[in-house]
Design a protein around this motif. Structure first.
Motif, PDB file in Angstrom:
ATOM      1  N   PRO A  34      10.106  -1.403  13.679  1.00  0.00           N
ATOM      2  CA  PRO A  34      11.173  -2.293  13.200  1.00  0.00           C
ATOM      3  C   PRO A  34      12.539  -1.819  13.686  1.00  0.00           C
ATOM      4  O   PRO A  34      12.788  -0.618  13.824  1.00  0.00           O
ATOM      5  N   GLU A  35      13.429  -2.769  13.935  1.00  0.00           N
ATOM      6  CA  GLU A  35      14.734  -2.456  14.519  1.00  0.00           C
ATOM      7  C   GLU A  35      15.543  -1.490  13.659  1.00  0.00           C
ATOM      8  O   GLU A  35      16.290  -0.663  14.170  1.00  0.00           O
ATOM      9  N   LYS A  36      15.369  -1.562  12.340  1.00  0.00           N
ATOM     10  CA  LYS A  36      16.159  -0.719  11.447  1.00  0.00           C
ATOM     11  C   LYS A  36      15.331   0.411  10.830  1.00  0.00           C
ATOM     12  O   LYS A  36      15.728   1.002   9.830  1.00  0.00           O
ATOM     13  N   GLY A  37      14.215   0.739  11.444  1.00  0.00           N
ATOM     14  CA  GLY A  37      13.428   1.880  10.987  1.00  0.00           C
ATOM     15  C   GLY A  37      12.458   1.542   9.875  1.00  0.00           C
ATOM     16  O   GLY A  37      12.523   0.483   9.259  1.00  0.00           O
ATOM     17  N   GLY A  38      11.547   2.459   9.637  1.00  0.00           N
ATOM     18  CA  GLY A  38      10.529   2.301   8.606  1.00  0.00           C
ATOM     19  C   GLY A  38       9.393   3.266   8.871  1.00  0.00           C
ATOM     20  O   GLY A  38       8.363   2.897   9.425  1.00  0.00           O
ATOM     21  N   GLY A  39       9.601   4.523   8.515  1.00  0.00           N
ATOM     22  CA  GLY A  39       8.671   5.584   8.865  1.00  0.00           C
ATOM     23  C   GLY A  39       7.694   5.922   7.763  1.00  0.00           C
ATOM     24  O   GLY A  39       7.476   5.162   6.813  1.00  0.00           O
ATOM     25  N   THR A  40       7.098   7.095   7.900  1.00  0.00           N
ATOM     26  CA  THR A  40       6.112   7.607   6.948  1.00  0.00           C
ATOM     27  C   THR A  40       6.416   9.072   6.669  1.00  0.00           C
ATOM     28  O   THR A  40       6.711   9.834   7.588  1.00  0.00           O
ATOM     29  N   TYR A  41       6.333   9.452   5.401  1.00  0.00           N
ATOM     30  CA  TYR A  41       6.445  10.856   5.021  1.00  0.00           C
ATOM     31  C   TYR A  41       5.052  11.479   5.045  1.00  0.00           C
ATOM     32  O   TYR A  41       4.091  10.894   4.534  1.00  0.00           O
ATOM     33  N   PHE A  42       4.949  12.682   5.621  1.00  0.00           N
ATOM     34  CA  PHE A  42       3.709  13.444   5.641  1.00  0.00           C
ATOM     35  C   PHE A  42       3.974  14.818   5.033  1.00  0.00           C
ATOM     36  O   PHE A  42       4.998  15.439   5.325  1.00  0.00           O
ATOM     37  N   ALA A  43       3.044  15.311   4.208  1.00  0.00           N
ATOM     38  CA  ALA A  43       3.211  16.622   3.557  1.00  0.00           C
ATOM     39  C   ALA A  43       1.934  17.438   3.675  1.00  0.00           C
ATOM     40  O   ALA A  43       0.825  16.908   3.494  1.00  0.00           O
ATOM     41  N   HIS A  44       2.090  18.737   3.968  1.00  0.00           N
ATOM     42  CA  HIS A  44       0.956  19.656   4.062  1.00  0.00           C
ATOM     43  C   HIS A  44       0.580  20.093   2.656  1.00  0.00           C
ATOM     44  O   HIS A  44       1.335  20.782   1.964  1.00  0.00           O
ATOM     45  N   GLN A  45      -0.624  19.724   2.237  1.00  0.00           N
ATOM     46  CA  GLN A  45      -1.020  19.945   0.845  1.00  0.00           C
ATOM     47  C   GLN A  45      -1.499  21.364   0.574  1.00  0.00           C
ATOM     48  O   GLN A  45      -1.540  21.786  -0.578  1.00  0.00           O
ATOM     49  N   GLY A  46      -1.839  22.118   1.614  1.00  0.00           N
ATOM     50  CA  GLY A  46      -2.131  23.534   1.439  1.00  0.00           C
ATOM     51  C   GLY A  46      -0.868  24.315   1.156  1.00  0.00           C
ATOM     52  O   GLY A  46      -0.820  25.151   0.249  1.00  0.00           O
ATOM     53  N   ALA A  47       0.185  24.024   1.930  1.00  0.00           N
ATOM     54  CA  ALA A  47       1.471  24.676   1.686  1.00  0.00           C
ATOM     55  C   ALA A  47       2.026  24.281   0.320  1.00  0.00           C
ATOM     56  O   ALA A  47       2.667  25.092  -0.355  1.00  0.00           O
ATOM     57  N   ALA A  48       1.777  23.040  -0.092  1.00  0.00           N
ATOM     58  CA  ALA A  48       2.236  22.592  -1.415  1.00  0.00           C
ATOM     59  C   ALA A  48       1.540  23.385  -2.517  1.00  0.00           C
ATOM     60  O   ALA A  48       2.181  23.807  -3.492  1.00  0.00           O
ATOM     61  N   PHE A  49       0.235  23.606  -2.388  1.00  0.00           N
ATOM     62  CA  PHE A  49      -0.486  24.412  -3.389  1.00  0.00           C
ATOM     63  C   PHE A  49       0.114  25.810  -3.481  1.00  0.00           C
ATOM     64  O   PHE A  49       0.284  26.360  -4.579  1.00  0.00           O
ATOM     65  N   ASP A  50       0.445  26.388  -2.332  1.00  0.00           N
ATOM     66  CA  ASP A  50       1.008  27.744  -2.319  1.00  0.00           C
ATOM     67  C   ASP A  50       2.332  27.827  -3.073  1.00  0.00           C
ATOM     68  O   ASP A  50       2.708  28.905  -3.554  1.00  0.00           O
ATOM     69  N   LYS A  51       3.045  26.710  -3.179  1.00  0.00           N
ATOM     70  CA  LYS A  51       4.344  26.693  -3.862  1.00  0.00           C
ATOM     71  C   LYS A  51       4.211  26.629  -5.374  1.00  0.00           C
ATOM     72  O   LYS A  51       5.187  26.862  -6.100  1.00  0.00           O
ATOM     73  N   ASN A 145       9.676  13.474   7.560  1.00  0.00           N
ATOM     74  CA  ASN A 145       9.871  12.031   7.538  1.00  0.00           C
ATOM     75  C   ASN A 145       9.738  11.566   8.982  1.00  0.00           C
ATOM     76  O   ASN A 145      10.648  11.730   9.786  1.00  0.00           O
ATOM     77  N   CYS A 146       8.570  11.036   9.316  1.00  0.00           N
ATOM     78  CA  CYS A 146       8.274  10.643  10.698  1.00  0.00           C
ATOM     79  C   CYS A 146       8.859   9.260  10.977  1.00  0.00           C
ATOM     80  O   CYS A 146       8.449   8.273  10.366  1.00  0.00           O
ATOM     81  N   GLN A 147       9.816   9.204  11.897  1.00  0.00           N
ATOM     82  CA  GLN A 147      10.385   7.943  12.354  1.00  0.00           C
ATOM     83  C   GLN A 147       9.749   7.592  13.698  1.00  0.00           C
ATOM     84  O   GLN A 147       9.893   8.315  14.672  1.00  0.00           O
ATOM     85  N   TYR A 148       9.008   6.497  13.712  1.00  0.00           N
ATOM     86  CA  TYR A 148       8.177   6.166  14.861  1.00  0.00           C
ATOM     87  C   TYR A 148       8.982   5.695  16.067  1.00  0.00           C
ATOM     88  O   TYR A 148      10.042   5.077  15.938  1.00  0.00           O
TER      89      TYR A 148
END
Length: 232
Positions: A34-51, A145-148
């Motif tokens: 899309p011309e004005k953006g619209g990405g996807t957030y991705f998170a590593h769930q192993g690193a999240a557990f460690d936190k 925050n992945c902007q395609y």
């Protein structure tokens, strides 16, 4: 005229939580950015557990989520079948119950079961904590925050990476520009079992088998925040 599945995935989740094996991997191929953006957030769930602090790590490893649509049960913390790394895993838009396996020797209710259901306040606390944990990855280095760009293909390990659509991705084509994405899912190599001797699925539409606590069936699960969207 509108095509495809619109407005999906606004909260953190892993794809395929409604099937016994979930998906092992998922590919996201952006066909039109899309011309004005619209990405996807991705998170590593192993690193999240460690936190997580040790007391939450211990308790979360005794929690099992119920998919509100299919009744499939999955662990809130699992050991990755290849790496062995402990990772959190929870769908914030399609969970109808969370079962707690009590510490050894403890029982609950008149039937003295070694399990109990989380109540409404406990569910809200768990879901908000999980949401905050994955959101914190943007600042702490385990989420992006992945902007395609045109033609991008993102492949993820669905047992290690959670994701959610950015708010811009849910705006109308007239406001944001047309966004076309194709998703490809890879069949699981084994069932994603809940453990603790629990069945792989239970009926979310029947009466509460534990007597008390949150137990919901339907396409959208427990609503843990009145101010957010839940479409899946």
């Amino acid at each position: 005229r509108q095509h495809g599945i619109l407005g999906v995935g606004p909260q953190w989740h892993n794809d395929g939580s409604f099937v016994e094996g979930t998906f092992s991997h998922v590919g996201y191929h952006i066909i039109r950015v899309p011309e004005k953006g619209g990405g996807t957030y991705f998170a590593h769930q192993g690193a999240a557990f460690d936190k997580l602090p040790p007391e939450k790590q211990e308790r979360w490893q005794r929690l099992v989520s119920l998919n509100s649509n299919s009744g499939v049960l999955h662990p809130v913390v699992h050991e990755h079948y290849i790496s062995g790394r402990k990772s959190v895993w929870l769908h914030l838009g399609m969970t109808g119950a969370v079962i707690e396996k009590l510490p050894d020797g403890e029982t609950h209710g008149p039937h003295k079961l070694p399990f109990r259901l989380l109540n409404e306040e406990e569910m809200k606390d768990l879901f908000h904590t999980y949401n905050d944990l994955l959101n914190a990855g943007i600042k702490d280095g385990y989420a992006i925050n992945c902007q395609y760009q045109d033609g991008d293909l993102i492949m993820i390990d669905n047992l290690a990476i959670g994701h959610k659509a950015s708010p811009e991705a849910h705006k109308s084509a007239e406001e944001q520009g047309l966004r076309i994405m194709h998703r490809t899912t890879v069949h699981a190599v084994q069932d994603f079992e809940p453990g603790f001797g629990l069945p792989i699925a239970m009926d979310p539409y029947s009466g509460n088998p534990f007597g008390e606590g949150v137990w919901l069936g339907g396409g959208i699960g427990f609503k843990w925040d009145d101010k957010i969207r839940y479409q899946n």
